[in-house]
Write a protein that holds these residues in place. Structure first.
Motif, PDB file in Angstrom:
ATOM      1  N   LYS A 588       0.835  -1.218   0.000  1.00 24.41           N
ATOM      2  CA  LYS A 588       0.000   0.000   0.000  1.00 24.41           C
ATOM      3  C   LYS A 588       0.868   1.266   0.000  1.00 24.41           C
ATOM      4  CE  LYS A 588      -2.301  -0.956   3.792  1.00 24.41           C
ATOM      5  NZ  LYS A 588      -1.530  -2.142   4.225  1.00 24.41           N
ATOM      6  N   THR A 589       1.758   1.336   0.975  1.00 26.31           N
ATOM      7  CA  THR A 589       2.657   2.491   1.063  1.00 26.31           C
ATOM      8  C   THR A 589       3.650   2.496  -0.097  1.00 26.31           C
ATOM      9  OG1 THR A 589       2.453   2.526   3.466  1.00 26.31           O
ATOM     10  CG2 THR A 589       4.362   3.658   2.521  1.00 26.31           C
ATOM     11  N   GLU A 590       4.078   1.293  -0.487  1.00 27.79           N
ATOM     12  CA  GLU A 590       5.049   1.175  -1.577  1.00 27.79           C
ATOM     13  C   GLU A 590       4.479   1.721  -2.877  1.00 27.79           C
ATOM     14  OE1 GLU A 590       8.825   0.375  -2.978  1.00 27.79           O
ATOM     15  OE2 GLU A 590       8.066   0.306  -0.924  1.00 27.79           O
ATOM     16  N   THR A 591       3.161   1.565  -3.080  1.00 22.87           N
ATOM     17  CA  THR A 591       2.520   2.105  -4.285  1.00 22.87           C
ATOM     18  C   THR A 591       2.739   3.607  -4.384  1.00 22.87           C
ATOM     19  OG1 THR A 591       0.802   0.404  -4.146  1.00 22.87           O
ATOM     20  CG2 THR A 591       0.335   2.306  -5.543  1.00 22.87           C
ATOM     21  N   ALA A 592       2.521   4.299  -3.264  1.00 24.12           N
ATOM     22  CA  ALA A 592       2.709   5.751  -3.246  1.00 24.12           C
ATOM     23  C   ALA A 592       4.169   6.116  -3.501  1.00 24.12           C
ATOM     24  CB  ALA A 592       2.240   6.322  -1.909  1.00 24.12           C
ATOM     25  N   LYS A 593       5.085   5.371  -2.889  1.00 26.12           N
ATOM     26  CA  LYS A 593       6.516   5.647  -3.068  1.00 26.12           C
ATOM     27  C   LYS A 593       6.943   5.451  -4.530  1.00 26.12           C
ATOM     28  CE  LYS A 593       8.219   4.389   1.548  1.00 26.12           C
ATOM     29  NZ  LYS A 593       9.087   3.421   2.262  1.00 26.12           N
ATOM     30  N   VAL A 594       6.467   4.374  -5.111  1.00 24.84           N
ATOM     31  CA  VAL A 594       6.814   4.063  -6.506  1.00 24.84           C
ATOM     32  C   VAL A 594       6.276   5.149  -7.434  1.00 24.84           C
ATOM     33  CG1 VAL A 594       6.360   2.471  -8.416  1.00 24.84           C
ATOM     34  CG2 VAL A 594       7.008   1.581  -6.172  1.00 24.84           C
ATOM     35  N   LEU A 595       5.030   5.573  -7.197  1.00 25.65           N
ATOM     36  CA  LEU A 595       4.414   6.604  -8.028  1.00 25.65           C
ATOM     37  C   LEU A 595       5.164   7.936  -7.883  1.00 25.65           C
ATOM     38  CD1 LEU A 595       2.050   7.146  -9.949  1.00 25.65           C
ATOM     39  CD2 LEU A 595       0.727   7.885  -7.979  1.00 25.65           C
ATOM     40  N   ALA A 596       5.538   8.284  -6.657  1.00 32.05           N
ATOM     41  CA  ALA A 596       6.288   9.526  -6.415  1.00 32.05           C
ATOM     42  C   ALA A 596       7.611   9.500  -7.165  1.00 32.05           C
ATOM     43  CB  ALA A 596       6.522   9.715  -4.922  1.00 32.05           C
ATOM     44  N   LYS A 597       8.264   8.333  -7.167  1.00 32.61           N
ATOM     45  CA  LYS A 597       9.570   8.210  -7.811  1.00 32.61           C
ATOM     46  C   LYS A 597       9.449   8.238  -9.330  1.00 32.61           C
ATOM     47  CE  LYS A 597      13.862   5.630  -7.248  1.00 32.61           C
ATOM     48  NZ  LYS A 597      14.527   4.534  -6.535  1.00 32.61           N
ATOM     49  N   ILE A 598       8.471   7.505  -9.876  1.00 36.02           N
ATOM     50  CA  ILE A 598       8.347   7.382 -11.336  1.00 36.02           C
ATOM     51  C   ILE A 598       7.766   8.646 -11.949  1.00 36.02           C
ATOM     52  CG2 ILE A 598       7.107   6.188 -13.186  1.00 36.02           C
ATOM     53  CD1 ILE A 598       7.357   3.627 -11.526  1.00 36.02           C
ATOM     54  N   TYR A 599       6.649   9.116 -11.407  1.00 35.78           N
ATOM     55  CA  TYR A 599       5.935  10.214 -12.078  1.00 35.78           C
ATOM     56  C   TYR A 599       6.277  11.579 -11.495  1.00 35.78           C
ATOM     57  CZ  TYR A 599       2.383  12.891 -14.408  1.00 35.78           C
ATOM     58  OH  TYR A 599       1.749  13.831 -15.181  1.00 35.78           O
ATOM     59  N   TYR A 600       6.386  11.671 -10.172  1.00 40.73           N
ATOM     60  CA  TYR A 600       6.669  12.961  -9.543  1.00 40.73           C
ATOM     61  C   TYR A 600       8.160  13.243  -9.447  1.00 40.73           C
ATOM     62  CZ  TYR A 600       1.755  13.534  -8.283  1.00 40.73           C
ATOM     63  OH  TYR A 600       0.393  13.693  -8.329  1.00 40.73           O
TER      64      TYR A 600
END
Length: 833
Positions: A588-600
């Motif tokens: 769950k938390t990893e999803t947010a981290k991955v998205l922040a790294k890839i897109y943001y």
């Protein structure tokens, strides 16, 4: 008022009208030619004028006459001509009158359908020099727009029948009525081609609108050009106290003598203060755009004897401008009689204090005595909080008696934060009458910046596109909340000018404004192009490279981001709001981290809050800040600084119900106010909330083989005791995360190991490989029924990373070598050269 359009030419048939107008032009040219020939012959034969000076003077006078004939002024001044029956022809200048006659004549001869009549106007207007210059400033090529008009005109003529034709004069009258309204609103004296062009863009004619929309021309763009054109011939002075006041027209004074000038002298006040009424006398200040309500409130309070007034507003909101306008009104006798003979003097207390701290109190005492003895003086203390809040200064010992007695009219200004902080130290509400200075409207900001743009163009030798001004206002209103209009847009334009000048250019355009605002706010304002476009298209695949399983969550997030960046975002609320429910360590938390790294771009662009810290109603101030400004909101302040953010709210279910209510307007409208009353905009934020609710039930149901869709629906129905139905309904998706099996855990281990492998190769030039058996053993030791895959990263560090670090320090492995990790009874690290 009854409007009509009457011109002697319009009473004639179209062909006769052309003939007579052509004859008139030839006749005028003939008269000019004969006059010029006579002057030439006469002066040549007359020896007294051999020096040619008189001839030159006469020639210039003749040219002036010709120009007057060509650019004949209207018969009446629009500002003062208001009969019951108004012939709009009397308000047209010669060029506009000729244009109207040309369009009507062409339409009559060619039997133009009504639907295409305004398209004819657009074509003729764009062929006029002054309108063509506007088109050029709008970054559009005149030839391209004319070609598009021709295409629309001929195609439209083929499909339009001529039944139910209206009189062309009626259609023109409708356009001129709109032109009159626009000219009157700008206090302009005539209807010219630019005013008609603005009116045409405001009529919402379908054909005209299609053309303008295709070339991204808005009526606001044209209005800005009109404002700049009306004022461009003013004599520019940059040494004004308020430079934009050069565009202010003072009325005729009724009295010659001001009794305030004979009052007792105030030498100390004059040394340290700025006499604003004197600056108004020199026409150095006074212009006020907007703030009508606040100004009238100020006047009413002063007249009614409420002598202590506090203007509260953010920096750049116009507090000082309101005071400047009061000085101008006093000087020009446009105030009630009670204020007529006053001087308005600005006294910066913080500046006075910084000049000589030791003598500050004695000097202020002397100044106050001078003001009382002289009388008829209004004191203005800008940013009064700076002095009142000075820790080692008790300025109130002098100000308190004056403020309590209300013997001197005092106007002071402060910020919302300054006001709140002063409340902690003095009884500010008792001492002052408050006036809140609001942000001006976008239309008012457009007027302010159009005038300032004229100054900037002269000062910096640049051209500023009207689209750039409009874009700056629109984007700052939407994305830059830290400063009010027009200050926020003004700063952006000035920064754009500096950027252009540094690159050797001289044109500030719309694109530059967008790039600058995007750079400052980190919000992707422009269309998704290049690398970002590729990321969006392949977002699911990119996330899957870092995140195992959880297909539904990935699809939901990718969907809202694609909609947002394609310009199809929702009108209200955040980009997307998601609730991820499931056991610990499933991603769950990893999803947010991955998205922040890839897109943001980085995990640092993620605002992460542990909601365990917000379990009591009192914890609300940690979220939105405290009213005294000492505590900044952990949620609101980062968003004020960077509106384009990913927000992760971990363990959302542990938040106190009172605090949960604050997320309703965030999800619904995208806006809330912090403790200081400042609007915080979440409309460019993506919010992910995680919860461990019903984790055991989810695991048990999956282990028992229940279909995952049934498990998801069952869990969603059980969330209402934890979260209100209102809140759940505002999530874009409630996603249940599956527990991870052995296959998924192995994939996660591979991802983590590959990260380590890349790091070792990049930093030390050492290759790393691992056997499947060794990886399985790491997964066995690094996973937990309670914490899922969460301990896996730590276990890789303990088993692999620590051992590799030791080998590097002992120089057992060096650049160019390879390490192979295997497992028998224990982990084996084999070095291969």
């Amino acid at each position: 008022m009854n409007f009509y359009l009457e011109n002697s030419y319009l009473k004639l048939p179209a062909y006769l009208r052309i003939l007579l107008r052509y004859f008139k032009k030839v006749f005028n040219l003939l008269i000019i030619f004969l006059t010029f020939s006579f002057l030439l012959i006469y002066f040549k034969e007359n020896l007294i004028f051999k020096n040619n000076l008189f001839f030159l003077f006469s020639l210039l006078a003749l040219i002036e006459i010709v120009l007057l004939i060509i650019n004949k002024n209207p018969k009446e001044d629009l500002r003062v001509y208001n009969p019951d029956n108004l012939n709009l022809d009397n308000l047209l200048n010669n060029k506009a009158r000729n244009l109207i006659l040309d369009v009507i004549t062409y339409a009559e001869i060619n039997k133009t359908p009504n639907d295409l009549f305004y398209l004819l106007f657009l074509k003729e207007l764009i062929n006029q020099k002054e309108v063509a210059e506007v088109i050029e400033k709008l970054e559009v090529k005149k030839e391209e727009i004319l070609k598009e008009i021709e295409s629309y005109y001929h195609n439209g003529k083929n499909i339009n029948d001529l039944t139910n034709q209206k009189n062309y004069i009626d259609l023109t009258l409708f356009l001129l009525k709109k032109s009159y309204e626009i000219a009157y609103s700008f206090n302009y004296h005539e209807i010219n081609n630019l005013i008609i062009f603005t009116a045409l863009a405001s009529l919402e004619d379908p054909f005209v609108l299609k053309i303008l929309e295709k070339f991204d021309i808005k009526k606001e763009h044209i209005l800005i050009n009109i404002l700049m054109d009306i004022n461009k011939n003013k004599k520019i002075k940059f040494d004004y106290y308020q430079p934009v006041s050069v565009f202010h027209t003072s009325p005729e004074k009724k009295r010659i003598f001001n009794p305030a000038l004979t009052s007792k002298t105030t030498p100390i006040l004059d040394s340290y203060g700025d006499d604003l009424t004197l600056y108004a006398c020199q026409q150095n200040l006074g212009i006020l755009i907007g703030h009508k309500e606040e100004f009238e409130n100020l006047i009413n309070k002063l007249v009614s004897g409420k002598n202590n007034i506090l203007l509260i507003g953010e920096d750049g909101s116009g507090r000082e401008t309101i005071v400047f306008h009061l000085a101008w009104r006093i000087h020009n006798e446009l105030v009630p009689k009670e204020l007529l003979d006053y001087r308005l003097v600005k006294l910066d207390l913080s500046l006075l204090y910084s000049e000589d701290r030791e003598k500050f109190l004695s000097r202020l005492t002397t100044i106050i005595k001078e003001v009382i003895d002289s009388g008829h003086i209004i004191l203005f203390f800008p940013e009064i909080h700076q002095t009142i809040l000075e820790p080692y200064l008790n300025v109130m010992q002098i100000l308190n008696p004056i403020l309590n007695s209300k013997s001197i009219p005092i106007i002071a200004s402060t910020t919302p934060l300054g006001y709140i902080q002063m409340q902690q130290k003095v009884n500010i509400d008792y001492l002052f009458e408050k006036i809140e200075v609001k942000e001006i409207t976008e239309n008012e900001a457009m007027i302010v910046l159009s005038l300032k743009a004229i100054l900037w163009e002269n000062q910096y030798k640049v051209k500023i596109s009207s689209k750039a001004i409009y874009e700056a206002i629109k984007l700052c209103k939407t994305f830059i909340k830290q400063k009010p209009l027009p200050k926020s847009a003004e700063d952006i334009i000035l920064e754009s000018i500096n950027l252009v000048k540094s690159k050797g250019g001289n044109f500030v355009n719309q694109e530059l404004i967008r790039e600058l605002v995007s750079s400052i706010t980190k919000i992707p304002i422009k269309e998704a192009i290049g690398e970002e476009k590729e990321k969006l298209i392949n977002l699911e695949d990119l996330i899957h490279q870092r995140l195992v399983n959880q297909e539904e969550a990935i699809k939901a997030i990718a969907r809202v981001l694609k909609i947002y960046r394609a310009g199809l975002e929702k009108k209200k609320g955040v980009i997307g709001a998601f609730l991820f429910v499931g056991p610990t360590g499933v991603g769950k938390t990893e999803t947010a981290k991955v998205l922040a790294k890839i897109y943001y771009g980085s995990e640092n662009n993620m605002i992460r809050l542990d909601m365990v810290e917000f379990q009591t109603p009192e914890d609300l101030e940690k979220l939105i800040g405290s009213k005294d400004g000492k505590i900044l909101g952990q949620l609101t302040e980062p968003i004020r600084q960077n509106p384009y953010s990913l927000i992760l709210l971990d363990e959302f279910e542990k938040t106190h119900p009172t605090i949960l209510k604050i997320f309703l307007p965030i999800f619904d409208e995208g806006l809330i106010k912090d403790a200081l009353g400042r609007e915080v905009d979440f409309r460019n934020s993506l919010i992910i909330c995680t919860s461990n609710a019903y984790s055991e039930e989810i695991k048990k149901a999956i282990e028992e083989g229940q279909p995952f869709e049934e498990v998801t629906e069952n869990i969603k129905s059980k969330l209402t005791p934890i979260f209100s139905v209102e809140l759940i309904n505002r999530f874009d998706a409630v996603v249940v995360y599956k527990p991870l099996g052995q296959k998924e855990l192995m994939k996660i281990a591979e991802i983590l190991f590959n990260d380590l492998k890349t790091e070792l190769l990049m930093k030390h030039g050492i290759e790393l490989e691992i056997s499947e058996k060794a990886l399985e053993e790491i997964v066995k030791r690094g996973t937990d029924p309670i914490f899922g895959a969460r301990p896996l990263k730590r276990k890789i560090e303990e088993i692999v990373k620590a051992r590799l670090a030791e080998m590097i320090l002992k120089e057992e492995i060096k650049r160019g070598m390879k390490v192979f990790i295997d497992f028998e009874d224990d982990f084996q690290f084999k070095v291969l050269v």
